[in-house]
Design a protein around this motif. Sequence first.
Motif, PDB file in Angstrom:
ATOM      1  N   PHE A  28       0.839  -1.198   0.000  1.00 51.58           N
ATOM      2  CA  PHE A  28       0.000   0.000   0.000  1.00 51.58           C
ATOM      3  C   PHE A  28       0.874   1.248   0.000  1.00 51.58           C
ATOM      4  O   PHE A  28       1.954   1.270   0.609  1.00 51.58           O
ATOM      5  CB  PHE A  28      -0.896   0.031   1.245  1.00 51.58           C
ATOM      6  N   ILE A  29       0.401   2.278  -0.686  1.00 51.17           N
ATOM      7  CA  ILE A  29       0.961   3.622  -0.543  1.00 51.17           C
ATOM      8  C   ILE A  29       0.316   4.229   0.695  1.00 51.17           C
ATOM      9  O   ILE A  29      -0.903   4.272   0.811  1.00 51.17           O
ATOM     10  CB  ILE A  29       0.677   4.489  -1.782  1.00 51.17           C
ATOM     11  N   TRP A  80       6.052   6.716   1.781  1.00 50.97           N
ATOM     12  CA  TRP A  80       5.960   5.504   2.578  1.00 50.97           C
ATOM     13  C   TRP A  80       5.211   4.412   1.828  1.00 50.97           C
ATOM     14  O   TRP A  80       4.206   4.675   1.168  1.00 50.97           O
ATOM     15  CB  TRP A  80       5.218   5.785   3.892  1.00 50.97           C
ATOM     16  N   ARG A  81       5.712   3.192   1.958  1.00 50.64           N
ATOM     17  CA  ARG A  81       5.029   2.022   1.419  1.00 50.64           C
ATOM     18  C   ARG A  81       4.963   0.969   2.530  1.00 50.64           C
ATOM     19  O   ARG A  81       5.930   0.788   3.281  1.00 50.64           O
ATOM     20  CB  ARG A  81       5.776   1.422   0.211  1.00 50.64           C
ATOM     21  N   LEU A  82       3.842   0.291   2.619  1.00 49.66           N
ATOM     22  CA  LEU A  82       3.656  -0.762   3.608  1.00 49.66           C
ATOM     23  C   LEU A  82       3.330  -2.060   2.889  1.00 49.66           C
ATOM     24  O   LEU A  82       2.330  -2.146   2.180  1.00 49.66           O
ATOM     25  CB  LEU A  82       2.518  -0.401   4.572  1.00 49.66           C
ATOM     26  N   LEU A 104      -5.826   1.434  10.690  1.00 48.26           N
ATOM     27  CA  LEU A 104      -4.854   2.307  10.033  1.00 48.26           C
ATOM     28  C   LEU A 104      -5.523   3.147   8.951  1.00 48.26           C
ATOM     29  O   LEU A 104      -5.230   4.344   8.801  1.00 48.26           O
ATOM     30  CB  LEU A 104      -3.725   1.466   9.426  1.00 48.26           C
ATOM     31  N   ALA A 105      -6.442   2.558   8.214  1.00 47.52           N
ATOM     32  CA  ALA A 105      -7.123   3.268   7.125  1.00 47.52           C
ATOM     33  C   ALA A 105      -7.993   4.415   7.645  1.00 47.52           C
ATOM     34  O   ALA A 105      -8.257   5.379   6.910  1.00 47.52           O
ATOM     35  CB  ALA A 105      -7.971   2.297   6.316  1.00 47.52           C
ATOM     36  N   GLN A 106      -8.441   4.320   8.886  1.00 46.49           N
ATOM     37  CA  GLN A 106      -9.221   5.415   9.469  1.00 46.49           C
ATOM     38  C   GLN A 106      -8.351   6.639   9.763  1.00 46.49           C
ATOM     39  O   GLN A 106      -8.840   7.766   9.786  1.00 46.49           O
ATOM     40  CB  GLN A 106      -9.896   4.942  10.759  1.00 46.49           C
ATOM     41  N   GLU A 112      -3.924   1.077  -2.756  1.00 46.22           N
ATOM     42  CA  GLU A 112      -3.330  -0.191  -3.218  1.00 46.22           C
ATOM     43  C   GLU A 112      -2.186   0.091  -4.198  1.00 46.22           C
ATOM     44  O   GLU A 112      -2.349   0.853  -5.158  1.00 46.22           O
ATOM     45  CB  GLU A 112      -4.401  -1.037  -3.907  1.00 46.22           C
ATOM     46  N   PHE A 113      -1.041  -0.469  -3.928  1.00 44.37           N
ATOM     47  CA  PHE A 113       0.123  -0.296  -4.796  1.00 44.37           C
ATOM     48  C   PHE A 113       0.228  -1.495  -5.738  1.00 44.37           C
ATOM     49  O   PHE A 113       0.219  -1.337  -6.949  1.00 44.37           O
ATOM     50  CB  PHE A 113       1.380  -0.176  -3.924  1.00 44.37           C
TER      51      PHE A 113
END
Length: 418
Positions: A28-29, A80-82, A104-106, A112-113
């Motif tokens: 994810f970005i 950042w990328r996770l 985390l999304a909240q 989506e990467f």
Amino acid sequence: MSADDYAGFLPPVFANRPDGEDIIVRTFIVGDPLPDHQMADIPAPVQMFLDLVAPAMDRAGAHGFAHLWLDHHPHEQPGWRLSLVHIGTVDDLNTAVAKPLARLAQAMTLTEFETASWDETRPLWRKRAQPVRLVYWGRLGRHVRAVIGHGDAPSFYLPAGAGVRSDQAVASLPLLEDMLGVRSGLQHKGLGFENALQIGIALGRSHLIESWIEAGGHEKEPYFRPMQIWHQAWLTHAVLDLAIAALAMPGQPPMPTLDYGVNATPQSRKAALDDLSAWLTGLFFSETNPAHRNAFIAGVQNAVWLDPDLQQYVQPGQRDEIVQGLLPYCRWFLAMALYNHLGNLADNCATTDQLAFYDLLIASLPELASLNSFSTQRDIEQHIIRIDAARAAAAFDALVIPFCDLLMPRLALAASRH
């Protein structure tokens, strides 16, 4: 001390290694792009996610890890990328990580990467990913703790020997190869001919990358940083079993450590590589083992050609010069292998694998077809000279080295992991 006597004190080999296609990576970005390539503070919501995700995944019975990284792609804004890595299916990963990811999304935007297999992701990471934090769970977490927490870890595991804290990203990077990558093949069989070449390549490419960083200066350094970090980790993995073997060799100097420091320079890292090279040469690639020594040196000197990662940086004008430098090694190794193989044919003791590989070699290099069990060493050398440099170089790592590996005795290690 023999391997059997020492075995109880050795770190474990990762059990039940999965195939690369069975490992899913969702990336994810996270948040907005960063203003530059400098290390920023980890956003608080991401830090909380990384603190909570391992217990949640352990409760779900999952096996994998989370990888927070900075993207250093030269044509995109840094950010950042996770990545979430899971042994299993995408659906199982999504189910296990749903609650921590929703929290985390909240707090931050997640885009989506890509979702890909491990084999597809590794090339991406080594070109653009600077690891910032790694968190493991399941059997991967247990293995990382077993190796880094081992009482002798500073003696055989380079990051621990260099004083790197266990929670730093580079501390556990070499273990990804141990758990998910290409196994070295050293454990019980000893040090093979191809192992020696691969260790040389690992050392040589680390030297090359440091030279490129030094030549490129401050402006280019961020774009080489991912490659430098990942290849340093792969070198650490390549020498892991030799470092373990050295523990059981009385009177030998300890393995020198690499420079993993955040303030390290190309000069300091190259000095550490030189020390490691001298140690390897003294213990395992000495003149008493000329075949392994030459394979190691060939890898060091020709890493730019033998490592696919580096070939893309070779200028067209350099290719002929590189191939000419590789040719003497190719001829020497091929002559040695053929001399041994034809001798085995004369003694009627060639194995099925050796015969099959010899057939492949003849199909690729038909100049060798007329050789037989009555051929002398001079006959062999005269036939090899007829092979042009380009085809010899093309056959070197795909045919010549594996053929040599089948014919050369392996060096027994004083201790090996079980």
